[in-house]
Design a protein around this motif. Structure first.
Motif, PDB file in Angstrom:
ATOM      1  N   GLU A  16       0.840  -1.211   0.000  1.00 42.76           N
ATOM      2  CA  GLU A  16       0.000   0.000   0.000  1.00 42.76           C
ATOM      3  C   GLU A  16       0.865   1.248   0.000  1.00 42.76           C
ATOM      4  OE1 GLU A  16      -3.748   2.241   0.876  1.00 42.76           O
ATOM      5  OE2 GLU A  16      -3.479   0.181   0.275  1.00 42.76           O
ATOM      6  N   PHE A  17       1.890   1.277   0.854  1.00 44.95           N
ATOM      7  CA  PHE A  17       2.783   2.431   0.929  1.00 44.95           C
ATOM      8  C   PHE A  17       3.498   2.621  -0.407  1.00 44.95           C
ATOM      9  CE2 PHE A  17       6.692   4.692   1.680  1.00 44.95           C
ATOM     10  CZ  PHE A  17       6.317   5.694   2.559  1.00 44.95           C
ATOM     11  N   LYS A  18       4.028   1.547  -0.964  1.00 43.80           N
ATOM     12  CA  LYS A  18       4.736   1.630  -2.249  1.00 43.80           C
ATOM     13  C   LYS A  18       3.819   2.154  -3.347  1.00 43.80           C
ATOM     14  CE  LYS A  18       7.789  -2.254  -1.233  1.00 43.80           C
ATOM     15  NZ  LYS A  18       8.105  -3.637  -1.607  1.00 43.80           N
ATOM     16  N   GLY A  76       0.355  19.101   3.991  1.00 49.66           N
ATOM     17  CA  GLY A  76       1.333  18.191   3.393  1.00 49.66           C
ATOM     18  C   GLY A  76       0.876  16.751   3.391  1.00 49.66           C
ATOM     19  N   TYR A  77       1.823  15.870   3.658  1.00 49.57           N
ATOM     20  CA  TYR A  77       1.550  14.433   3.657  1.00 49.57           C
ATOM     21  C   TYR A  77       1.268  13.948   5.072  1.00 49.57           C
ATOM     22  CZ  TYR A  77       4.252  15.005  -0.636  1.00 49.57           C
ATOM     23  OH  TYR A  77       4.723  15.445  -1.835  1.00 49.57           O
ATOM     24  N   ARG A  78       0.577  12.830   5.138  1.00 47.38           N
ATOM     25  CA  ARG A  78       0.428  12.086   6.381  1.00 47.38           C
ATOM     26  C   ARG A  78       1.016  10.711   6.128  1.00 47.38           C
ATOM     27  NH1 ARG A  78      -0.734  16.487   7.076  1.00 47.38           N
ATOM     28  NH2 ARG A  78      -2.402  17.393   8.320  1.00 47.38           N
ATOM     29  N   MET A  79       1.905  10.307   7.001  1.00 44.57           N
ATOM     30  CA  MET A  79       2.503   8.983   6.891  1.00 44.57           C
ATOM     31  C   MET A  79       2.128   8.201   8.140  1.00 44.57           C
ATOM     32  SD  MET A  79       6.386   7.818   6.038  1.00 44.57           S
ATOM     33  CE  MET A  79       7.120   8.013   7.655  1.00 44.57           C
ATOM     34  N   ILE A  80       1.662   6.982   7.932  1.00 48.57           N
ATOM     35  CA  ILE A  80       1.307   6.088   9.032  1.00 48.57           C
ATOM     36  C   ILE A  80       2.372   4.997   9.076  1.00 48.57           C
ATOM     37  CG2 ILE A  80      -0.456   4.535   9.982  1.00 48.57           C
ATOM     38  CD1 ILE A  80      -1.605   7.299   9.594  1.00 48.57           C
ATOM     39  N   TYR A  81       2.935   4.773  10.262  1.00 45.48           N
ATOM     40  CA  TYR A  81       3.894   3.679  10.402  1.00 45.48           C
ATOM     41  C   TYR A  81       3.600   2.867  11.649  1.00 45.48           C
ATOM     42  CZ  TYR A  81       6.656   6.503  13.747  1.00 45.48           C
ATOM     43  OH  TYR A  81       7.068   7.235  14.830  1.00 45.48           O
ATOM     44  N   THR A  87      13.512  -2.597  16.747  1.00 45.72           N
ATOM     45  CA  THR A  87      14.427  -2.651  15.615  1.00 45.72           C
ATOM     46  C   THR A  87      13.726  -2.879  14.276  1.00 45.72           C
ATOM     47  OG1 THR A  87      14.792  -5.007  15.993  1.00 45.72           O
ATOM     48  CG2 THR A  87      16.361  -3.471  17.008  1.00 45.72           C
ATOM     49  N   LYS A  88      12.412  -2.736  14.247  1.00 46.79           N
ATOM     50  CA  LYS A  88      11.688  -2.937  12.986  1.00 46.79           C
ATOM     51  C   LYS A  88      10.472  -2.026  12.902  1.00 46.79           C
ATOM     52  CE  LYS A  88      10.144  -6.488   9.864  1.00 46.79           C
ATOM     53  NZ  LYS A  88      10.175  -7.921   9.615  1.00 46.79           N
ATOM     54  N   VAL A  89      10.423  -1.234  11.822  1.00 46.81           N
ATOM     55  CA  VAL A  89       9.329  -0.315  11.564  1.00 46.81           C
ATOM     56  C   VAL A  89       8.740  -0.645  10.198  1.00 46.81           C
ATOM     57  CG1 VAL A  89       8.743   2.102  11.108  1.00 46.81           C
ATOM     58  CG2 VAL A  89      10.314   1.545  12.957  1.00 46.81           C
ATOM     59  N   ILE A  90       7.419  -0.631  10.124  1.00 49.80           N
ATOM     60  CA  ILE A  90       6.718  -0.883   8.866  1.00 49.80           C
ATOM     61  C   ILE A  90       6.031   0.412   8.452  1.00 49.80           C
ATOM     62  CG2 ILE A  90       5.027  -2.328   7.674  1.00 49.80           C
ATOM     63  CD1 ILE A  90       7.346  -3.901   9.126  1.00 49.80           C
ATOM     64  N   LEU A  91       6.364   0.913   7.257  1.00 52.42           N
ATOM     65  CA  LEU A  91       5.678   2.087   6.728  1.00 52.42           C
ATOM     66  C   LEU A  91       4.376   1.588   6.114  1.00 52.42           C
ATOM     67  CD1 LEU A  91       8.595   4.149   5.157  1.00 52.42           C
ATOM     68  CD2 LEU A  91       7.730   4.126   7.494  1.00 52.42           C
ATOM     69  N   VAL A  92       3.259   1.986   6.702  1.00 49.61           N
ATOM     70  CA  VAL A  92       1.948   1.446   6.365  1.00 49.61           C
ATOM     71  C   VAL A  92       1.352   2.141   5.147  1.00 49.61           C
ATOM     72  CG1 VAL A  92      -0.404   1.075   7.212  1.00 49.61           C
ATOM     73  CG2 VAL A  92       1.536   0.764   8.756  1.00 49.61           C
ATOM     74  N   THR A  93       1.246   3.463   5.208  1.00 49.94           N
ATOM     75  CA  THR A  93       0.659   4.213   4.094  1.00 49.94           C
ATOM     76  C   THR A  93       1.092   5.670   4.153  1.00 49.94           C
ATOM     77  OG1 THR A  93      -1.400   4.625   2.866  1.00 49.94           O
ATOM     78  CG2 THR A  93      -1.521   4.806   5.259  1.00 49.94           C
ATOM     79  N   ILE A  94       0.894   6.344   3.052  1.00 48.12           N
ATOM     80  CA  ILE A  94       1.158   7.783   2.969  1.00 48.12           C
ATOM     81  C   ILE A  94       0.101   8.371   2.057  1.00 48.12           C
ATOM     82  CG2 ILE A  94       2.817   7.519   1.069  1.00 48.12           C
ATOM     83  CD1 ILE A  94       4.359   9.924   2.387  1.00 48.12           C
ATOM     84  N   TYR A  95      -0.344   9.577   2.388  1.00 43.42           N
ATOM     85  CA  TYR A  95      -1.329  10.253   1.546  1.00 43.42           C
ATOM     86  C   TYR A  95      -1.165  11.757   1.683  1.00 43.42           C
ATOM     87  CZ  TYR A  95      -3.947  10.380   5.985  1.00 43.42           C
ATOM     88  OH  TYR A  95      -4.327  10.561   7.295  1.00 43.42           O
ATOM     89  N   SER A  96      -1.692  12.462   0.694  1.00 42.27           N
ATOM     90  CA  SER A  96      -1.670  13.914   0.713  1.00 42.27           C
ATOM     91  C   SER A  96      -2.917  14.408   1.417  1.00 42.27           C
ATOM     92  CB  SER A  96      -1.631  14.453  -0.720  1.00 42.27           C
ATOM     93  OG  SER A  96      -1.800  15.851  -0.713  1.00 42.27           O
ATOM     94  N   LYS A  97      -2.751  15.236   2.406  1.00 44.27           N
ATOM     95  CA  LYS A  97      -3.884  15.742   3.175  1.00 44.27           C
ATOM     96  C   LYS A  97      -4.796  16.605   2.307  1.00 44.27           C
ATOM     97  CE  LYS A  97      -6.140  16.185   6.991  1.00 44.27           C
ATOM     98  NZ  LYS A  97      -6.900  15.110   7.567  1.00 44.27           N
ATOM     99  N   THR A  98      -4.266  17.237   1.262  1.00 40.27           N
ATOM    100  CA  THR A  98      -5.097  18.061   0.392  1.00 40.27           C
ATOM    101  C   THR A  98      -5.976  17.218  -0.526  1.00 40.27           C
ATOM    102  OG1 THR A  98      -3.349  18.222  -1.267  1.00 40.27           O
ATOM    103  CG2 THR A  98      -3.474  19.986   0.376  1.00 40.27           C
ATOM    104  N   GLU A  99      -5.633  15.936  -0.703  1.00 40.07           N
ATOM    105  CA  GLU A  99      -6.377  15.065  -1.606  1.00 40.07           C
ATOM    106  C   GLU A  99      -7.227  14.025  -0.892  1.00 40.07           C
ATOM    107  OE1 GLU A  99      -3.668  13.325  -4.421  1.00 40.07           O
ATOM    108  OE2 GLU A  99      -2.723  15.243  -4.798  1.00 40.07           O
ATOM    109  N   GLN A 100      -6.962  13.792   0.370  1.00 43.66           N
ATOM    110  CA  GLN A 100      -7.651  12.719   1.092  1.00 43.66           C
ATOM    111  C   GLN A 100      -7.801  13.094   2.552  1.00 43.66           C
ATOM    112  OE1 GLN A 100      -5.864   8.821   0.561  1.00 43.66           O
ATOM    113  NE2 GLN A 100      -6.455   8.218   2.612  1.00 43.66           N
TER     114      GLN A 100
END
Length: 123
Positions: A16-18, A76-81, A87-100
């Motif tokens: 989803e993030f990719k 700007g953007y919102r990133m959820i992780y 020692t392990k982080v998963i980048l879940v999603t990113i979106y533009s606050k102006t679009e979503q």
């Protein structure tokens, strides 16, 4: 002063993030350079942003400035992780606050569980 060796944090990306970063990069050509400082913070063991309460996972949301528009972090953007381990982080999603608008807790959980299931099959 004690000599403390810090262990580097592994950062992984959900599909989803990719997908989201690929889509956003078509409109915002500096998104990768905007996001990279946050990834560097995560790799160094920092946990920027605000924790999302009421989830069984340790999930954080962070605001990131979009340098392609002339507005502040709020537009700007919102990133959820997901902080899986120290020692392990998963980048879940990113979106533009102006679009979503905000992403629902249910959607966040679904992305994480889908990622976890895909990791079990990968080995």
């Amino acid at each position: 002063m004690p000599n403390r060796v810090s262990q580097k944090v592994e950062v992984e990306f959900t599909s989803e993030f990719k997908r989201n970063i690929r889509q956003l990069s078509k409109k915002y050509r500096h998104i990768k350079s905007d996001v990279q400082p946050v990834i560097n913070e995560l790799e160094s063991g920092e946990t920027p942003g605000n924790r999302i309460q009421r989830l069984k996972y340790r999930v954080f949301k962070i605001r990131i400035r979009n340098t392609d528009i002339q507005k502040g972090k709020s537009s700007g953007y919102r990133m959820i992780y997901y902080l899986k381990r120290k020692t392990k982080v998963i980048l879940v999603t990113i979106y533009s606050k102006t679009e979503q608008g905000d992403i629902s807790m249910e959607r966040t959980i679904r992305i994480i569980t889908d990622f976890e299931e895909s990791q079990m099959y990968r080995g």
